[in-house]
Design an enzyme around this catalytic site. Structure first.
Site, PDB file in Angstrom:
ATOM      1  N   ASP A   9       1.131  -1.302  -0.257  1.00 38.99           N
ATOM      2  CA  ASP A   9       0.035  -0.013  -0.013  1.00 38.99           C
ATOM      3  C   ASP A   9       0.841   1.192  -0.036  1.00 38.99           C
ATOM      4  OD1 ASP A   9      -2.073   1.650   0.341  1.00 38.99           O
ATOM      5  OD2 ASP A   9      -2.734   1.131   1.900  1.00 38.99           O
ATOM      6  N   ASP A 103      -3.105   2.618  -6.043  1.00 40.72           N
ATOM      7  CA  ASP A 103      -1.949   2.547  -5.213  1.00 40.72           C
ATOM      8  C   ASP A 103      -1.899   1.424  -4.122  1.00 40.72           C
ATOM      9  OD1 ASP A 103      -4.176   3.072  -3.821  1.00 40.72           O
ATOM     10  OD2 ASP A 103      -3.602   4.782  -2.665  1.00 40.72           O
ATOM     11  N   GLU A 104      -2.463   0.246  -4.462  1.00 37.17           N
ATOM     12  CA  GLU A 104      -2.650  -0.845  -3.626  1.00 37.17           C
ATOM     13  C   GLU A 104      -2.683  -2.265  -4.331  1.00 37.17           C
ATOM     14  OE1 GLU A 104      -4.936  -1.877   0.411  1.00 37.17           O
ATOM     15  OE2 GLU A 104      -5.756  -0.443  -1.151  1.00 37.17           O
TER      16      GLU A 104
END
Length: 405
Positions: A9, A103-104
């Site tokens: 993350d 973003d993960e």
């Protein structure tokens, strides 16, 4: 053998990318916003979060909390490039990678972690490479399923690493508030609290019958989540989409139909270009309208044949809009195509007279793919004022959910 799942993350992703790109922003309180006049904050740096600045605030609200805050207009293409590089890094450690969001990332390293010295050493290597190659920090959570990997990440941000072992999971969950679990939002939490269930331990011991009565088929799953269980495999390949859509928020409210037509055509072109690129044709067109007071509604219509022809989608969406009795200024419009069939499944009658148009679209798409979004465009779109470009949560670095940014 238990599975080993990693959740990588990125920390304050948009803000971190901007700080990495511009050294003058480093260690400063910054907030990333859209380009429009009435934008909101999409991400703030940890320096700004220390003042209470949060996603969804207006710049005015953020400035009151942090007078020194620096606002940066977001660059979606920059974030997309970084996401693609992150994916490349993760694939060095496992072929089983799910890009959950921009973003993960989730990785299944069950069969590969021993090659890198175990799960925690593997996680540290990912953090080190991300820092060296991307210039930003990430947090790595490790667990036996995506729920625990995500929880481990959430509990150790920013720039952390944590492994929730099966042996210690029950003790951790016993007093953990239910809202900390991935997938339990505010409304679900309110219902659970009304049932006197506040912690994961209490959730794990709750009656399945009572939970099912309140939450339906999700009741049993909620109880399992309270124990730290979630039967969710990684999505290693892109699923066939149920719909393809685009929406835009306008810099100023639009009141006249003539002002909305170029925007509607642009949205129709964006939808159809993605559909053509991946071989989808749909029959159902959905129009989304949001007023200036945020009241939102949708209307749908079906066309006789499945299509990915921009003009056909546009005319269908326009016919819906012309039938709407607009009461206020329009803040947002959206166009969605659904009820898909594969592009090759054309009927004999539908195919008549369409070969030339398909050849034209293929040529135009090819040029725009090579030289950029609107190198060749419709005449009525040539002078349109673009709406605010906020990256969609559904965006992915590949497949049909990769849209032009």
């Amino acid at each position: 053998m238990s599975m080993v799942i990693l959740c990588v993350d990125m920390d304050a992703f948009f803000a971190s990318v901007e700080q990495q790109a511009n050294p003058a922003l480093r260690d400063k309180p910054i907030a990333v916003t859209g380009a429009g006049e009435r934008t909101v904050i999409t991400t703030s740096s940890y320096e700004a979060r220390a003042y209470g600045v949060r996603t969804g605030m207006t710049p005015y609200q953020a400035r009151k909390l942090c007078p020194e805050i620096i606002f940066v207009t977001g660059d979606n293409k920059k974030y997309a490039r970084t996401c693609r590089r992150l994916e490349d890094i993760c694939r060095r450690f496992s072929p089983d990678v799910e890009i959950y969001s921009i973003d993960e990332v989730f990785l299944d390293v069950t069969g590969s972690h021993h090659l890198f010295g175990g799960p925690e050493k593997l996680g540290r290597q990912i953090k080190k490479i991300v820092r060296e190659e991307l210039g930003i920090n990430c947090t790595v959570g490790i667990g036996s399923n995506v729920l625990m990997a995500k929880l481990a990440s959430d509990l150790s941000k920013p720039d952390g690493l944590r492994f929730i072992h099966d042996e210690t999971m029950a003790a951790l969950l016993e007093t953990l508030p239910v809202r900390k679990l991935w997938g339990i939002g505010g409304r679900t939490e309110e219902k659970l609290v009304a049932m006197n269930i506040r912690t994961c331990g209490e959730l794990s011991r709750a009656s399945v019958t009572v939970l099912t009565k309140e939450f339906g088929v999700l009741g049993e799953r909620l109880q399992a989540m309270g124990r730290g269980d979630l039967d969710r495999p990684l999505e290693l390949a892109a699923r066939d989409p149920k719909s393809i859509g685009h929406s835009t928020t306008f810099p100023k409210d639009l009141w006249k139909l003539d002002d909305m037509k170029p925007q509607l055509l642009l949205l129709s072109e964006m939808v159809c270009r993605r559909a053509r690129r991946h071989g989808y044709r749909g029959r159902r067109i959905t129009l989304t309208v949001r007023y200036s007071n945020f009241k939102t509604f949708t209307r749908q219509t079906n066309v006789p044949f499945c299509t990915n022809d921009t003009s056909e989608i546009y005319l269908a969406a326009l016919s819906i809009l012309e039938d709407v009795d607009l009461q206020k200024g329009v803040r947002l419009l959206g166009v969605t195509l659904s009820s898909f069939e594969e592009a090759k499944q054309m009927t004999l009658f539908e195919n008549e007279g369409k070969k030339e148009r398909e050849a034209l679209f293929k040529a135009v798409d090819s040029i725009n793919d090579k030289f950029g979004g609107e190198t060749i465009t419709w005449a009525s779109m040539a002078s349109h004022e673009e709406g605010e470009g906020v990256i969609s949560p559904a965006w992915r670095p590949s497949g049909v959910r990769e849209s032009d940014l």
